[in-house]
Design a protein around this motif. Sequence first.
Motif, PDB file in Angstrom:
ATOM      1  N   LEU A 282      -6.556 -90.821  57.308  1.00  0.00           N
ATOM      2  CA  LEU A 282      -6.271 -90.575  56.121  1.00  0.00           C
ATOM      3  C   LEU A 282      -6.316 -89.030  55.681  1.00  0.00           C
ATOM      4  O   LEU A 282      -5.440 -88.410  54.988  1.00  0.00           O
ATOM      5  CB  LEU A 282      -6.979 -91.331  54.895  1.00  0.00           C
ATOM      6  CG  LEU A 282      -6.646 -92.902  55.205  1.00  0.00           C
ATOM      7  CD1 LEU A 282      -7.488 -93.557  54.122  1.00  0.00           C
ATOM      8  CD2 LEU A 282      -5.262 -93.111  54.966  1.00  0.00           C
ATOM      9  N   THR A 283      -7.325 -88.729  56.215  1.00  0.00           N
ATOM     10  CA  THR A 283      -7.520 -87.220  55.989  1.00  0.00           C
ATOM     11  C   THR A 283      -6.383 -86.416  56.499  1.00  0.00           C
ATOM     12  O   THR A 283      -5.926 -85.135  55.847  1.00  0.00           O
ATOM     13  CB  THR A 283      -8.870 -86.577  56.591  1.00  0.00           C
ATOM     14  OG1 THR A 283      -9.978 -87.202  56.049  1.00  0.00           O
ATOM     15  CG2 THR A 283      -9.218 -84.885  56.304  1.00  0.00           C
ATOM     16  N   ASP A 284      -6.125 -86.540  57.678  1.00  0.00           N
ATOM     17  CA  ASP A 284      -5.086 -85.890  58.305  1.00  0.00           C
ATOM     18  C   ASP A 284      -3.381 -86.181  57.586  1.00  0.00           C
ATOM     19  O   ASP A 284      -2.767 -85.288  57.436  1.00  0.00           O
ATOM     20  CB  ASP A 284      -4.670 -86.266  60.024  1.00  0.00           C
ATOM     21  CG  ASP A 284      -6.097 -85.901  60.683  1.00  0.00           C
ATOM     22  OD1 ASP A 284      -6.801 -85.173  60.178  1.00  0.00           O
ATOM     23  OD2 ASP A 284      -6.081 -86.535  61.822  1.00  0.00           O
ATOM     24  N   GLU A 285      -3.732 -87.220  57.189  1.00  0.00           N
ATOM     25  CA  GLU A 285      -2.023 -87.726  56.587  1.00  0.00           C
ATOM     26  C   GLU A 285      -2.065 -87.074  55.133  1.00  0.00           C
ATOM     27  O   GLU A 285      -1.121 -86.307  54.838  1.00  0.00           O
ATOM     28  CB  GLU A 285      -2.245 -89.379  56.098  1.00  0.00           C
ATOM     29  CG  GLU A 285      -0.968 -89.755  55.315  1.00  0.00           C
ATOM     30  CD  GLU A 285       0.027 -89.618  56.083  1.00  0.00           C
ATOM     31  OE1 GLU A 285       1.285 -89.646  55.173  1.00  0.00           O
ATOM     32  OE2 GLU A 285       0.392 -89.528  57.461  1.00  0.00           O
ATOM     33  N   LEU A 286      -3.235 -86.923  54.467  1.00  0.00           N
ATOM     34  CA  LEU A 286      -3.285 -86.154  53.075  1.00  0.00           C
ATOM     35  C   LEU A 286      -2.976 -84.695  53.469  1.00  0.00           C
ATOM     36  O   LEU A 286      -2.169 -84.237  52.619  1.00  0.00           O
ATOM     37  CB  LEU A 286      -4.640 -86.319  52.490  1.00  0.00           C
ATOM     38  CG  LEU A 286      -4.703 -85.306  51.109  1.00  0.00           C
ATOM     39  CD1 LEU A 286      -3.785 -85.972  50.070  1.00  0.00           C
ATOM     40  CD2 LEU A 286      -6.507 -85.525  50.732  1.00  0.00           C
ATOM     41  N   ALA A 287      -3.555 -84.098  54.463  1.00  0.00           N
ATOM     42  CA  ALA A 287      -3.170 -82.911  54.924  1.00  0.00           C
ATOM     43  C   ALA A 287      -1.743 -82.576  55.024  1.00  0.00           C
ATOM     44  O   ALA A 287      -1.225 -81.659  54.474  1.00  0.00           O
ATOM     45  CB  ALA A 287      -4.044 -82.342  56.082  1.00  0.00           C
ATOM     46  N   ALA A 288      -1.000 -83.548  55.749  1.00  0.00           N
ATOM     47  CA  ALA A 288       0.299 -83.347  55.930  1.00  0.00           C
ATOM     48  C   ALA A 288       1.067 -83.518  54.620  1.00  0.00           C
ATOM     49  O   ALA A 288       2.003 -82.721  54.334  1.00  0.00           O
ATOM     50  CB  ALA A 288       0.672 -84.566  57.049  1.00  0.00           C
ATOM     51  N   ARG A 289       0.814 -84.230  53.902  1.00  0.00           N
ATOM     52  CA  ARG A 289       1.264 -84.461  52.569  1.00  0.00           C
ATOM     53  C   ARG A 289       1.343 -83.299  51.589  1.00  0.00           C
ATOM     54  O   ARG A 289       2.234 -82.990  50.998  1.00  0.00           O
ATOM     55  CB  ARG A 289       0.852 -85.661  51.839  1.00  0.00           C
ATOM     56  CG  ARG A 289       1.323 -87.222  52.756  1.00  0.00           C
ATOM     57  CD  ARG A 289       0.885 -88.297  51.651  1.00  0.00           C
ATOM     58  NE  ARG A 289       1.156 -89.623  52.322  1.00  0.00           N
ATOM     59  CZ  ARG A 289       1.199 -90.731  51.900  1.00  0.00           C
ATOM     60  NH1 ARG A 289       1.166 -91.011  50.584  1.00  0.00           N
ATOM     61  NH2 ARG A 289       1.472 -92.028  52.711  1.00  0.00           N
ATOM     62  N   MET A 290      -0.010 -82.734  51.629  1.00  0.00           N
ATOM     63  CA  MET A 290      -0.216 -81.662  50.805  1.00  0.00           C
ATOM     64  C   MET A 290       0.714 -80.574  51.174  1.00  0.00           C
ATOM     65  O   MET A 290       0.913 -79.465  50.443  1.00  0.00           O
ATOM     66  CB  MET A 290      -1.736 -81.390  50.752  1.00  0.00           C
ATOM     67  CG  MET A 290      -2.655 -82.529  50.043  1.00  0.00           C
ATOM     68  SD  MET A 290      -4.424 -82.073  49.956  1.00  0.00           S
ATOM     69  CE  MET A 290      -4.485 -80.649  48.799  1.00  0.00           C
TER      70      MET A 290
END
Length: 541
Positions: free
Chosen positions: A532-540
């Motif tokens: 989820l941390t990686d996913e959030l970074a990608a979305r941000m």
Amino acid sequence: MITDLKINEEKKKEYYEKGYWTHDTIRDVWERQAQANADKEYVADDQDCRMTYGEVDDAASRLAAWLVSQGIKPGDVVTLQFPNWAEFTIAYVACFKAGAVIQSLARNFNGADLTYAMNLVESRAYIGPTSFHGVDYEQQILDIADDIPTLKVIALVDKKAPKQTDLPTVAEIVATTEPLAEKVPIESDQVACLLSTSGTTGKPKEVMLTHNNILFSERVFVEGLERTADDVMWMPAPLNHAVGFFHGLVAPMLLGGRSVLMQDFAVKDAIDLINAEGATWSMCSTPFIYDIVKYLDAHPDESLPTYVLHSCGGAPVPGALIDRAHNHDILLCEIFGSTESCPHVFVPPSKCVEWNGDWSGIPFPGIEVRYIDEQGNDVAPGVQGEHISRGPHQFVGYLNEPERTDRALTDDGWWFSGDLGYMDEQGRIRINGRRKEIIIRGGENLSAREIDDNLVGCPGVGESATIGMPDDRLGERICTFVAPLGDTVPTLESVTAYLEGEGVPKRLWPERIEIIEEIPKTLMGKVRRNVLTDELAARMA
């Protein structure tokens, strides 16, 4: 009397032989300092209260005598719930004079929070304000008193509003009670303070710290940061944290120095207070210095001529912020630790500019740090592993939770922090992240699992998983991934409205909602928060 402390006897002997631990209690050290500095100001706040060492000592001795007369015995727990007021010093010194154990709780704890925390430690007494920021603390403690069977004594501080009941105030007690006549027997290896810390299981743990733990910790802290009796500590961090209490009040006391407390942080007010009081240093989380530097950058006509050192914990300190602080002649030094291990790694002031955020620091003298792999083997210099530490500062267990204690603290004294990082061949340490499900928002530890648990039953929320979202000012903010249930797609507004209606404290509300089809999990069903941390970074991005 609190027992079942986890202290390794071999290390205990070593600490006494090396002088890391002594037979002095905090009370003993305080009384020497109060006698030597009787006429020197010890504490002030931004609410027009100032007291010398002698004035605090006299008032605390009278309050201690009253506590003893009310049946408080050595080892009994006294709960303090204070804003950043100078009167806290009377209460904390009184507790140590009476031989009591201090439990300092957050000023924003409501009745349910207090009931849980005070029952956990079997609190015998409560001292808090009559009223503050629209909260009727007097009525709040009365409403829950019957739900805390051990609670026998209540006293109030009427700094902001007169009392509404016949409960005694500290001012009344001090005015009508003679000072404590005889010293109450206490020992330096007994628990002095209980501090709450969040864990991955949601409910807070009560960290047990002895007199020796605290005195050693604060002694190496002031020595490592090269502070003297001439220094003036500015402290805006809350007094229920080790930062506000130990660094803000105990550390200056060890020096015979002075402390200035700030009730509510606002950047312009902080700058004015620092200048008016001639404050020279502080220890608090990144948001405070971030806001100060930002303000000074925008107002070149303003400055902090006396303020030379800001030590900063709670999150890694970026090099850019260190540079910006240095442009205003402020050394910004990272500190690393936890409530259980407070603190144990620091950047020496002489290395602040040179290291420029590349390193989290080196261990304080007397403290050991290792990095290990998942099998518990030491890793080579430069190789990432789990950060474990041991030393005279280390906590001695979680109150009444031996299983939790044994999971975190080995029989030979190693504390498993759950933090990831590495050490180079020179002993310099770099902290990279955490294993445990903790969000550090503005220096406050928040349990991701507790936030998720609060969302069970929220309309439209099937499953949720909370992570820390990077933030320049606070270090992290709260981001919750939600897998929707049914046709309703939750929004930040709908989620926070639900939590408000459920009485969940605002500090546990998500600040960003991300919708996801399914929460990623391991085969054992554990949330893969790293995904989820990686996913959030990608979305941000």
